[in-house]
Design an enzyme around this catalytic site. Structure first.
Site, PDB file in Angstrom:
ATOM      1  N   ARG A 112       0.849  -1.189   0.000  1.00 36.40           N
ATOM      2  CA  ARG A 112       0.000   0.000   0.000  1.00 36.40           C
ATOM      3  C   ARG A 112       0.888   1.244   0.000  1.00 36.40           C
ATOM      4  O   ARG A 112       1.679   1.434   0.920  1.00 36.40           O
ATOM      5  CB  ARG A 112      -0.905  -0.014   1.234  1.00 36.40           C
ATOM      6  CG  ARG A 112      -1.710   1.254   1.446  1.00 36.40           C
ATOM      7  CD  ARG A 112      -2.632   1.114   2.673  1.00 36.40           C
ATOM      8  NE  ARG A 112      -3.379   2.328   2.905  1.00 36.40           N
ATOM      9  CZ  ARG A 112      -3.123   3.189   3.908  1.00 36.40           C
ATOM     10  NH1 ARG A 112      -2.157   2.965   4.773  1.00 36.40           N
ATOM     11  NH2 ARG A 112      -3.858   4.274   4.042  1.00 36.40           N
ATOM     12  N   HIS A 158      -2.830  10.790   0.852  1.00 35.93           N
ATOM     13  CA  HIS A 158      -2.263  10.594   2.187  1.00 35.93           C
ATOM     14  C   HIS A 158      -1.657  11.935   2.619  1.00 35.93           C
ATOM     15  O   HIS A 158      -0.462  12.041   2.873  1.00 35.93           O
ATOM     16  CB  HIS A 158      -1.243   9.455   2.185  1.00 35.93           C
ATOM     17  CG  HIS A 158      -1.003   8.825   3.528  1.00 35.93           C
ATOM     18  ND1 HIS A 158      -1.139   7.475   3.762  1.00 35.93           N
ATOM     19  CD2 HIS A 158      -0.639   9.360   4.712  1.00 35.93           C
ATOM     20  CE1 HIS A 158      -0.847   7.210   5.032  1.00 35.93           C
ATOM     21  NE2 HIS A 158      -0.535   8.346   5.627  1.00 35.93           N
ATOM     22  N   GLU A 187      -7.326   8.380   6.331  1.00 38.55           N
ATOM     23  CA  GLU A 187      -7.566   9.049   7.617  1.00 38.55           C
ATOM     24  C   GLU A 187      -8.049  10.488   7.487  1.00 38.55           C
ATOM     25  O   GLU A 187      -7.350  11.424   7.904  1.00 38.55           O
ATOM     26  CB  GLU A 187      -6.295   8.996   8.475  1.00 38.55           C
ATOM     27  CG  GLU A 187      -5.786   7.586   8.729  1.00 38.55           C
ATOM     28  CD  GLU A 187      -4.695   7.541   9.794  1.00 38.55           C
ATOM     29  OE1 GLU A 187      -4.196   8.594  10.195  1.00 38.55           O
ATOM     30  OE2 GLU A 187      -4.357   6.420  10.222  1.00 38.55           O
ATOM     31  N   ASN A 234      -7.329   1.581  10.114  1.00 38.47           N
ATOM     32  CA  ASN A 234      -6.031   1.853  10.748  1.00 38.47           C
ATOM     33  C   ASN A 234      -6.258   1.854  12.250  1.00 38.47           C
ATOM     34  O   ASN A 234      -7.082   2.627  12.762  1.00 38.47           O
ATOM     35  CB  ASN A 234      -5.474   3.215  10.322  1.00 38.47           C
ATOM     36  CG  ASN A 234      -5.036   3.221   8.866  1.00 38.47           C
ATOM     37  OD1 ASN A 234      -5.144   2.208   8.173  1.00 38.47           O
ATOM     38  ND2 ASN A 234      -4.541   4.352   8.402  1.00 38.47           N
ATOM     39  N   TYR A 287      -4.199   1.706  16.075  1.00 40.18           N
ATOM     40  CA  TYR A 287      -2.974   1.696  16.871  1.00 40.18           C
ATOM     41  C   TYR A 287      -3.250   1.511  18.361  1.00 40.18           C
ATOM     42  O   TYR A 287      -2.486   0.861  19.060  1.00 40.18           O
ATOM     43  CB  TYR A 287      -2.182   2.991  16.657  1.00 40.18           C
ATOM     44  CG  TYR A 287      -1.604   3.080  15.258  1.00 40.18           C
ATOM     45  CD1 TYR A 287      -0.392   2.488  14.955  1.00 40.18           C
ATOM     46  CD2 TYR A 287      -2.304   3.706  14.233  1.00 40.18           C
ATOM     47  CE1 TYR A 287       0.133   2.528  13.674  1.00 40.18           C
ATOM     48  CE2 TYR A 287      -1.790   3.752  12.946  1.00 40.18           C
ATOM     49  CZ  TYR A 287      -0.576   3.157  12.666  1.00 40.18           C
ATOM     50  OH  TYR A 287      -0.059   3.194  11.398  1.00 40.18           O
ATOM     51  N   GLU A 303      -3.419  -0.279   8.292  1.00 38.83           N
ATOM     52  CA  GLU A 303      -2.257   0.113   9.105  1.00 38.83           C
ATOM     53  C   GLU A 303      -2.411  -0.446  10.505  1.00 38.83           C
ATOM     54  O   GLU A 303      -3.480  -0.358  11.105  1.00 38.83           O
ATOM     55  CB  GLU A 303      -2.126   1.640   9.236  1.00 38.83           C
ATOM     56  CG  GLU A 303      -1.628   2.354   8.025  1.00 38.83           C
ATOM     57  CD  GLU A 303      -1.486   3.864   8.230  1.00 38.83           C
ATOM     58  OE1 GLU A 303      -1.201   4.301   9.370  1.00 38.83           O
ATOM     59  OE2 GLU A 303      -1.664   4.599   7.247  1.00 38.83           O
TER      60      GLU A 303
HETATM   61  C1  FCB Z   1      -1.207   7.083  10.754  1.00 37.67           C
HETATM   62  C2  FCB Z   1      -0.763   7.622   9.411  1.00 37.67           C
HETATM   63  C3  FCB Z   1       0.596   7.161   8.981  1.00 37.67           C
HETATM   64  C4  FCB Z   1       1.555   7.114  10.139  1.00 37.67           C
HETATM   65  C5  FCB Z   1       0.972   6.303  11.270  1.00 37.67           C
HETATM   66  C6  FCB Z   1       1.886   6.126  12.445  1.00 37.67           C
HETATM   67  O1  FCB Z   1      -2.063   7.988  11.345  1.00 37.67           O
HETATM   68  O2  FCB Z   1      -1.692   7.266   8.411  1.00 37.67           O
HETATM   69  O3  FCB Z   1       1.033   8.010   7.959  1.00 37.67           O
HETATM   70  O4  FCB Z   1       1.856   8.394  10.543  1.00 37.67           O
HETATM   71  O5  FCB Z   1      -0.212   6.888  11.699  1.00 37.67           O
END
Ligand code: FCB
Length: 454
Positions: free
Chosen positions: A76, A119, A162, A290, A292, A361
């Site tokens: 990607r 992006h 995002e 995405n 985290y 992500e």
């Molecule tokens: C996301 C972004 C990516 C990177 C990661 C850690 O928010 O899409 O570009 O910064 O976080």
């Protein structure tokens, strides 16, 4: 024992143009809002920028070989709009050629290209950026130009990465380009981003019926610190603008009523035109997720804004840290949050719509220590990836239709306002720009080749 993913499950990694390409002013590339933002004193840690980044623009062939060596079946990447289109709207052939070569190299190496159109590197020449409705129309022109050139070889297209970041973080919190701190402008930006998405899905669908089309959203689930009404309400308000502001119009064709109410005082007049929500809710094939971390919030003692915040409906939100490990970003590691998130998305939105889920992500910045040869034994990153892959597998066992997992990121790169200090890569990139696979890259390569996670 471990777990096994089904045959055909996508394994790969992700990057973005501004974070890796460099060549910021080469071959006719014009400035993006990130080129400009990086010149603002104090905007980026250590005054760093993406002028050189990982020099991927010149090293793309070797980077594609690396992807293939690491067993990845999907890659990607994003296209830089001001690299391929000039301010006057004409195509910059040298910029288009770069992506065309990259796509050919990926296909030759047996890696499926997954193209993200946006992006965050908006052309700086567009007046008002995303606050201007016309930018959404310009985006369709841009998407169409890229599709005209690459649509014969690329099947998977993501409109936006995002949009929460490119609206609320960029126009309300001021920490991303263009660095505004205006809540009303951030709502306008968010709506115009969604409009750009919807119109582009319609245009690409008309051009390529068989394409797999979608959007990538970032999800940070917001939980209340207690069951007190104040905590429950503050978590609801954060979740409203962070998550449902995007999923509701895309999947149900309406902004959530509670969010409209929360934001009534700052919602710009005449923002939403007839037909906008119908366009935004044009069916998509894939929702990119995405993930985290998950955050817990309590309501602060005072609802007065303490300064610019992306949580424009919840200036009183105070994050409460739990007893969980933290990554180098200070983000809590909570894999089960991903399992719950996928279940919620599947039940509420994607399941009924028949839309597949892909993790576009997931990954961790860790305080990598390299040995004298540049090797990094990142057991902490392996642990993060392993636990999140287990969470994805568990969500699938509970019914979520997840088709792939792309690790963020292929290599250490320019982490936006944090500069180069935060390392998310499976592959280390040192100051000489040499690529050195970390232990996590070897571990992930095995997962990608076998579908097996220990
Ligand atoms: C996301 C972004 C990516 C990177 C990661 C850690 O928010 O899409 O570009 O910064 O976080």
């Amino acid at each position: 024992m471990g777990i096994d993913f089904p045959r055909g499950f996508g394994f790969g990694s992700a990057t973005s143009a501004y974070q890796i390409e460099g060549a910021a002013a080469e071959d006719g590339k014009e400035d993006s809002i990130w080129d400009v933002f990086c010149r603002v004193p104090g905007a980026i840690v250590n005054g760093e920028d993406g002028t050189l980044a990982c020099d991927h623009y010149h090293r793309h062939a070797a980077d594609v070989r690396l992807l293939a060596d690491l067993g990845m079946n999907t890659y990607r990447f994003s296209v830089s709009w001001p690299r391929v289109l000039r301010g006057d709207g004409s195509v910059n052939p040298a910029g288009m050629d770069f992506y065309s070569r990259l796509v050919d190299e990926l296909l030759t190496a047996g890696v499926t290209p997954w193209l993200t159109l946006y992006h965050w590197d908006l052309p700086a020449s567009l007046p008002g950026g995303w606050t201007n409705r016309d930018t959404a129309a310009r985006f369709v022109d841009y998407a169409t130009a890229v599709h005209d050139r690459l649509g014969d070889r690329v099947d998977t297209w993501t409109t936006l990465n995002e949009p929460w970041c490119s609206s609320f973080l960029s126009y309300a919190a001021g920490v991303h380009a263009p660095g505004w701190t205006d809540p009303a402008a951030s709502i306008a930006a968010a709506h115009h981003l969604l409009l750009a998405h919807g119109w582009t899905v319609q245009a690409l669908r008309a051009a390529q019926r068989s394409a797999s089309l979608g959007i990538t959203l970032n999800f940070t689930p917001a939980l209340p610190a207690s069951d007190s009404p104040a905590d429950v309400d503050v978590a609801r308000r954060v979740d409203g603008t962070a998550n449902r502001f995007f999923t509701d119009p895309i999947f149900t064709g309406a902004y959530p009523a509670d969010v409209r109410e929360d934001l009534a005082a700052v919602w710009p007049e005449d923002l939403v035109h007839d037909g906008d929500l119908a366009a935004i809710s044009t069916p998509i094939d894939v929702l990119g997720v995405n993930y985290y971390t998950t955050n817990v919030f309590t309501a602060g003692p005072d609802a007065a804004p303490s300064g610019p915040t992306p949580h424009i409906a919840a200036p009183d939100a105070v994050q409460v840290l739990r007893d969980l490990p933290l990554t180098d970003m200070g983000w809590e590691v909570e894999p089960d949050g991903l399992r719950r998130l996928l279940g919620w998305l599947h039940t509420t939105y994607t399941g009924p719509a028949g839309t597949a889920l892909v993790i576009t992500e997931n990954g961790a910045a860790m305080p990598d220590e390299a040995d004298a040869d540049g090797h990094v034994d990142d057991a902490d990153r392996i642990d993060y990836l392993r636990r999140h892959l287990h969470a994805v597998h568990a969500a699938m066992a509970e019914g979520a239709d997840v088709r792939g997992y792309l690790a963020w990121s292929l290599m250490d790169n320019f982490e936006w306002s944090f500069g180069y200090g935060k390392r998310f890569g499976l592959v280390r990139v040192d100051s000489s720009l040499q690529r050195i696979p970390k232990a996590s890259a070897r571990w992930f390569a095995h997962v990608a080749r076998t579908g097996h996670v220990d």
